[in-house]
Design an enzyme around this catalytic site. Structure first.
Site, short mmCIF file in Angstrom:
data_model
loop_
_atom_site.label_atom_id
_atom_site.label_comp_id
_atom_site.label_asym_id
_atom_site.label_seq_id
_atom_site.Cartn_x
_atom_site.Cartn_y
_atom_site.Cartn_z
CG ASP A 305 -3.67 7.82 57.22
OD1 ASP A 305 -4.80 7.40 57.53
OD2 ASP A 305 -3.49 8.59 56.26
C1 BGC Z 1 -6.84 8.72 55.39
C2 BGC Z 1 -6.86 9.72 56.54
C3 BGC Z 1 -8.08 9.50 57.39
C4 BGC Z 1 -8.12 8.07 57.88
C5 BGC Z 1 -9.28 7.76 58.80
C6 BGC Z 1 -7.08 7.30 55.86
O1 BGC Z 1 -7.26 6.44 54.80
O2 BGC Z 1 -5.60 8.82 54.72
O3 BGC Z 1 -6.81 11.01 56.03
O4 BGC Z 1 -8.09 10.40 58.46
O5 BGC Z 1 -8.19 7.22 56.74
O6 BGC Z 1 -10.49 7.84 58.15
#
Ligand code: BGC
Length: 784
Positions: A305
């Protein structure tokens, strides 16, 4: 073929995907759905050869660049780690991926740098969160799950993929398949709710929608099942907080949707932010290696993530950033999202012999293979000229509208208040009231408002379009909606559409309620649209109370006291505390975040042009204090099934306000003639059939649900578990026989005493009906 005909053929295919062919009658169970494997015009062996030979030519820096996703936006820590511009990194080393860029011109420009100016010409994967649509925004995932319609969900995500590809996005960070049993958690909206079986079905449908039958299919994108794993169990529903999940719950509840995504061919997974049993998911060898690679034989790659690798230090798991890179990498995490930690520290790790070149090669290989599978080497660029036509295809809007119609859940309809008369015979004036009544961006939910959404129809606009000039429609906004503590997403460029409503004094709030009451008094019916603005659900949007916020409860009660019939439409990302409304408001419709066509789809339901058919993918609590709440809990001392059971609380019933699987229709259905093969060997299958009849006066769709319970065994088993479902369209008076097969996939569970998957020779109950309290009952026995 001329353009009109092409369009018609496309539209017909979409509708067939959407509604299925009439002869599709078999119910869905996991065992009837085989796992997919990757196939490609190039065979897997050829892909492996190509990737391996490319790998042999790569320098260490080029390899580490493939293990890195560059942030598309400014990030100070990334800059600190990597003191070069994105163009320079691309030119010198290439990159595995770039995050959050969706302008096709910029995508082509950056791709040009990677492909034409870097030594080995390796294309970049462009990734974005296309969670439920890119330009045409479909209902939020929790809404789509409420449809219990996997074909429809697959069709919607196929459109999302097509629109993404038209702007150059080749990788979506979806589906989000986290099981959520606590409505305080903001991200419940992004998933399919509380149930592993429904969650697995939705995971599979979405992967197939995004990727198609094979990676590299035209107009499809690489899927990324997230957040691996256990994110939905965050302590207290607080986003990012630690999860503590026993192994049996991991296997039986939290992992099945991920397994389904992997079996459907998902090419990538995203590791979660939080600690799982004290080991951060993004550096967790049990998850990333033992489960994913050893047990499931996953051949794709895992991305962290955003910034989760560098966060390992914050968790108190890694000593310093280099240790963070080490722990994530050696746990099995292929790609570092946006933090630059791998770029800076993996070369040092190798130099210090803390990791080997073989380990680096093993991590890079699946990323290169994915790029080959997807055909990126042959077609790295996006054809910018297709953008407008694809994004503005009217067929996409038509599918979005049907998706709304099939996703909303009718929770209450006392005295048959709905559907409303649109012809002006009994209703001459309608008051649309509430802070979400004329909202547009807020119907899209967080991720829908973050891509490049096209126009959105508000609920007020949908109602006006439906009744035309025959009925007078007026609007009162009521109090403004704001979070008490602002969201960090507000104000950043990408999320510019998401806005709080302006602050109000107590006097202004009071006046706004008084104005709404006046309007209600002057109208024949009041439609209240209440709930949560998009910033109130999603990431960073957990809440401690499910009550209607910002004076909405006062508004609801005051308008109800005006003496006119009231319809409550909820726009939100999680169940809210509507205990008062459930007793006093005759009609309640859960619209969730319905997306671009929200207003039209909801008006179709309100005025009877479509019959509600959605069913809850979560148990609906009576109050926040009941959380976490889920139907598939174990039977324990003084069970709720015993005749003298009242409640597990002394101040409130412990049962949900509305059970899992619940949803009303404008017609009624009867379930009978349940037939079950009485016995089978533990390796065999149980055949189930039952009749469902439309006993009301309108055509409608029933969602037939099948639940089982194992009466004894090596571990206590849940009181009920969903093990099959089917949506059945029925004309008034029509009857259909539905069939289900229960096989190993449905009958096995991971036993905490045996420490393995078991199918046990025991007695089982089975129920079939329209929700998780279904009464139609039978039994069967599994023998040795
Ligand atoms: C979120 C993810 C997301 C990623 C990229 C993160 O803060 O938890 O779900 O895919 O950002 O945007």
């Amino acid at each position: 073929m001329n353009l009109a005909r092409t369009r018609w053929v496309y539209f017909s295919i979409a509708l067939i995907i959407l509604f299925g062919r009439p002869d599709q009658a078999a119910g869905q169970t996991a065992t009837t759905r085989p796992a997919r494997s990757w196939t490609n015009p190039l065979t897997e062996a050829l892909i492996r050869d190509k990737a391996t030979s490319l790998l042999r030519q790569m320098t260490l820096e080029e390899k580490v660049a493939q293990l890195s996703q560059l942030p598309g936006t400014d990030d100070d820590e990334f800059k600190e780690n990597v003191q070069q511009s994105m163009d320079e990194v691309l030119r010198q080393f290439g990159a595995g991926s770039i995050l959050w860029i969706s302008d096709p011109k910029e995508i082509n420009r950056l791709q040009h740098v990677a492909v034409e100016q870097s030594r080995l010409h390796i294309p970049v994967l462009f990734g974005l969160d296309v969670i439920h649509g890119y330009h045409t925004i479909f209902p939020a995932p929790i809404a789509m799950a409420s449809s219990w319609d996997t074909e429809m969900v697959e069709a919607a995500q196929a459109v999302a993929a097509q629109e993404s590809r038209a702007v150059g996005i080749q990788w979506t960070f979806a589906p989000m398949v986290d099981i959520a049993r606590d409505a305080r958690w903001g991200r419940m909206v992004e998933g399919a709710g509380e149930d592993p079986y429904l969650g697995a079905a939705m995971a599979r449908a979405q992967v197939l929608g995004f990727q198609g039958q094979q990676l590299g299919a035209p107009d499809r994108v690489l899927a990324c099942a997230k957040h691996f794993a256990g994110y939905g169990a965050a302590d207290g529903g607080r986003d990012y907080d630690s999860s503590y999940i026993p192994e049996e719950q991991m296997w039986n509840t939290y992992l099945p949707p991920f397994k389904a995504a992997v079996d459907a061919g998902a090419g990538s997974l995203m590791s979660a932010y939080m600690d799982l049993n004290d080991v951060p998911a993004s550096g967790n060898p049990w998850l990333l290696h033992d489960v994913l690679r050893d047990a499931w034989k996953f051949q794709g790659f895992v991305v962290s993530d955003a910034f989760a690798v560098r966060s390992l230090r914050i968790h108190g798991y890694a000593r310093d950033p280099q240790d963070a890179a080490h722990k994530a990498f050696t746990a099995g995490l292929n790609m570092d999202m946006a933090s630059g930690t791998y770029l800076k520290y993996l070369p040092i790790e190798l130099q210090q012999k803390r990791i080997s070149m073989q380990q680096i090669d093993d991590a890079v290989l699946p990323i290169l293979e994915t790029k080959f599978r997807m055909g990126l080497f042959e077609h790295p660029y996006v054809d910018e000229s297709r953008r407008e036509q694809t994004l503005n295809d009217p067929a996409h809007q038509e599918i979005a509208r049907k998706t709304v119609q099939r996703s909303v859940v009718l929770l209450r309809n006392q005295g048959g208040l709905l559907p409303l008369d649109k012809a002006g015979k009994t209703i001459h004036s309608i008051a649309v009231i509430g802070p979400l009544g004329d909202a547009q961006a807020d119907l899209l939910s967080m991720w829908g408002a973050l891509t490049k959404p096209g126009p959105t129809i508000s609920i007020l606009q949908g109602i006006q379009a439906k009744v035309g000039s025959t009925v007078r429609v007026a609007f009162a906004h009521g109090p403004n909606l704001r979070r008490d503590i602002p969201s960090p997403f507000e104000g950043i460029e990408l999320t510019a559409m998401m806005k709080e409503q302006p602050a109000q004094t107590a006097q202004e709030t009071h006046q706004s309620i008084a104005d709404a009451v006046t309007l209600a008094r002057q109208s024949d019916v009041a439609i209240l649209v209440l709930g949560e603005i998009d910033l109130m659900s999603g990431e960073y949007a957990s809440r401690s109370s499910l009550k209607l916020s910002n004076g909405q409860e006062d508004l609801l009660e005051a308008v109800s006291a005006a003496g006119k019939p009231v319809v409550l439409v909820l726009v939100n990302g999680r169940p809210l505390d509507i205990s008062w409304a459930a007793e006093h408001v005759p009609a309640i419709l859960e619209a969730w975040y319905p997306g671009s066509q929200g207003g039209n789809g909801i008006a179709d339901i309100l005025f009877g042009d479509a019959n509600p058919s959605g069913h809850l993918p979560v148990s609906w609590p009576r109050s926040t204090g009941q959380l976490p709440l889920y139907y598939n809990h174990n039977l324990t001392q003084n069970p709720e099934t015993s005749p003298d059971f009242k409640s597990r609380y002394w101040d409130l019933l412990s049962s949900p306000l509305y059970p899992f699987g619940y949803g009303l229709s404008y017609t009624t259905f009867a379930f009978d003639n349940l037939k079950v093969s009485p016995t089978a060997r533990t390796g065999g299958t149980i055949e189930v059939s039952a009749d469902v009849t439309n006993t009301g006066g309108r055509a409608g769709d029933a969602v037939v649900q099948l639940y089982i319970h194992q009466r004894a065994g090596s571990a206590s088993r849940p009181v009920r578990q969903l093990k099959g479902f089917e949506r059945v369209a029925l004309e008034p008076g029509a009857k259909r026989t539905v069939h289900f097969t229960l096989g190993k996939g449905e009958l096995q569970f991971w036993s905490p005493t045996e420490k393995k998957w078991v199918v046990e020779p025991e007695q089982f109950d089975i129920w079939l009906g329209g929700d998780s309290t279904a009464a139609l009952h039978a039994e069967f026995r599994l023998t040795e």
